[in-house]
Each structure stands twice: as structure tokens, then as C-alpha cells.
Write an enzyme that holds these catalytic residues in place. Sequence first.
Site, short mmCIF file in Angstrom:
data_model
loop_
_atom_site.label_atom_id
_atom_site.label_comp_id
_atom_site.label_asym_id
_atom_site.label_seq_id
_atom_site.Cartn_x
_atom_site.Cartn_y
_atom_site.Cartn_z
CB THR A 131 -3.51 7.45 1.73
OG1 THR A 131 -2.90 6.18 1.72
CG2 THR A 131 -4.27 7.65 3.01
CE1 TYR A 138 -4.62 3.99 5.24
CE2 TYR A 138 -4.99 4.13 2.88
CZ TYR A 138 -4.18 4.31 3.99
OH TYR A 138 -2.90 4.81 3.82
CB SER A 172 2.06 6.33 -5.08
OG SER A 172 2.63 6.08 -3.80
CB THR A 224 2.61 9.13 1.26
OG1 THR A 224 2.21 7.87 1.80
CG2 THR A 224 1.56 10.19 1.55
CG ASP A 225 3.58 3.76 -0.18
OD1 ASP A 225 3.15 2.60 -0.34
OD2 ASP A 225 3.44 4.41 0.87
CE LYS A 233 4.76 6.70 3.86
NZ LYS A 233 3.71 5.93 3.11
CD GLU A 261 34.82 1.68 3.73
OE1 GLU A 261 33.97 2.17 4.49
OE2 GLU A 261 35.11 0.47 3.69
N1 DGL Z 1 -0.59 2.67 -1.03
C1 DGL Z 1 0.07 3.87 -0.54
C2 DGL Z 1 0.26 4.87 -1.68
O1 DGL Z 1 -0.64 5.00 -2.52
C3 DGL Z 1 -0.73 4.52 0.54
C4 DGL Z 1 0.08 5.49 1.28
C5 DGL Z 1 -0.41 6.90 1.09
O2 DGL Z 1 -0.86 7.33 -0.01
O3 DGL Z 1 -0.30 7.61 2.10
O4 DGL Z 1 1.31 5.52 -1.72
#
Ligand code: DGL
Length: 354
Positions: A38, A52, A85, A118-119, A191, A311
Amino acid sequence: MKLKLGKLVAGMGLAVLATFASAQAAKPNVVILATGGTIAGAGASALNSATYAAAKVPVDKLLAGLPELGNVAHVRGEQVSQIASESFTNDNLLKLGKRVSALVKQPDVDGIVVTHGTDTLEETAYFLNLVIRTNKPIVVVGSMRPGTALSADGALNLFDAVSVAASKDAAGKGVLVTMNDEIQSGRDVSKTINIKTEAFKSQWGPLGMVVEGNNYWFRAPVKRHTLQSEFNIDEMDALAPVEVVYGYGNVSRTALDAVGKSGIKALIHGGTGNGSVADRIVPALQDVRARGIQVIRSSRVADGFVLRNAEQPDDKYDWVVAHDLNPQKARILAAVAMTKTLDSKELQRIFWQY
Ligand code: DGL
């Protein structure tokens, strides 16, 4: 008199120029490796903060849009990949890691920034933390909103990342993540929400904050990383194949049986609570272990850490526990560790130490 004044002004001018030149020369050199996400995203309008396209803006355009980076470092960019990502693979990790490893060996490189979606940012940050043998700052950064959106967070996140990567006091703290003014440990951070700029948390807290280019540190990592790691990207050509399955109410062994027959070296079980395994799934995991595949118990619960022999009798079953690592980070550590050992006792040591 006028000649004296002229000489004085000229002398002062030369002194200012010399000071500016020495300040410029003294600025650290930071290389920005762009992978997509992103932070390189673009929306149709300024109101598209959550809808987006990711991985559209090339690194040179990102840097051109942020001339303030020159206040803290000499920066140059490389486009290592241009993907969202969630589509990262082990090959992407190895390619990125080998480039980072080559750059940190260069005496004219003082720090590295990786821009990333971020993923799976937390997985890449942890991977680099395990396999890059350097003391130089490496900072992974992303954004929750594209640069085209109102109140986009990428520009300041990127400025903070470069500022930290250019900082001598960021050396030796392992791979770092700068998001939302915080400096997080690449090992600890994950995240935790998909639609807020304050998305990255560690249950053990951030290492510090960065405010207007100044770092404020409050703790340092205690787990092994970078120079203290026994793993080295330069000695790796592939990561061990590792998959994750989850535990939940009414779970059947169907998915687990299929994954267990897919040629993996380890299976991460994201169990309930303390990484617990449904009674009807225990024999399925024992079958997996009997085929020489390591079984590693993690938990689907965000915080806390998995204890051995809670457990499930891990000693009896010869299973490993993932400590405080979530399933996706446990996969990274297992994939790296099993390039060096397939022994369950050694793996458990590694999960305690990293
Ligand atoms: N498709 C997600 C990624 O590339 C978008 C999320 C982001 O980058 O914040 O991880």
C-alpha cells in the site's frame, strides 16, 4: 575598509559552504529496497483510503515525492519487486534477503529501509531479523493508506524509517519496523487490524518512538537476532517447506491430513488457547509426526505464549511449542531453522532462543 569587509563576507561565505559540505558529506547513506504494498499504492480519489490498488508507484516516484528524506540521509532506491505482500513467497524472501545481505557488506551503506505491504510485513521483518548478519540498522516500513488518500500515513512512516535507519543508536537492535510513530521489533510486531493507521502492535510493547526525526528508546530485544543469529542468508538457497493449520470448534482432520501429505518438513498447528489440540486431531498430528514431519504447537490467540506439556504431552508426542510466536512467525522460524536441523530438541531450543 570596503576590501576588508568584502574579504570578511567572502570568508564567512566560504565557512558556511564548508560547513554545509561537511554536513552533507557526514550524512549517512541509506538504501531503500521497495517490494510493493500500500505504501506504493494508488486510489481513484483522495477519499479512497481503504479501497485502492497496492503496488503501483515505483520507488523513484516515492522518493521524489519525499524530498525531506535528504534532511536525514543520502538515499537511493532499488525496486526489488512490485507486489501486494499477501502474494509474497519464500523466493521473494530469499531474493530480498540476499540483496540486503549484499548491501550491508558495503562500507558506503549505513542503513537499509524495506518498503513492504503490511499484510505479511511481520513475516519479512522476522525473517530478516533471523538471517542477516549485520549490526547496521534495517527498518521495514509500510502504510495502511495509499499516498493518494486523505491523511495518508506512508510519507511520515517512510521518513521515520529512513531517519531510524540513518541513526547510529538504531544499530544492534535487530530488524526494526517503524509505523505510526513507533519503533517496533521486527520479531515481536504483528498487524492487529486491517483498517486503522495504528495497526502494528507487539504484546511486549514497542522498542521506542521516533518523533520529528529523533529516536526515543525504552527497551531493547533480548532474543537472538542478526549478528547473534546462527542462521545466515548467504548459506541458504531455499527455505524448508512448512504449512499452517488452525484449530477451531468442530474441526475435522481433512485439511490437516492433506497438508501432512504435501511434502512439508514441519506443520504449525495454530491451536486454541494454550495452543490446545482437539482430541480428534491429536491422532492426526501423531500420524504427521510418525512420518518424520515436525509438529509445532502455536496458538490462534494473539497474545501470551504456549507452554510445553499443558493439555497435550509434548514430551511424549515429541512435539515442539512455538513460545510466543504466532503461527505465521512460527512458520518463518521453522522454515529457517530446518535449513540447519531436523531434530525436535534442537528446534525447541531455537524456538526458546529466537
Ligand atoms: N495488499 C496489502 C499488502 O500489500 C495491502 C495492505 C498494505 O500494504 O497496507 O500487504
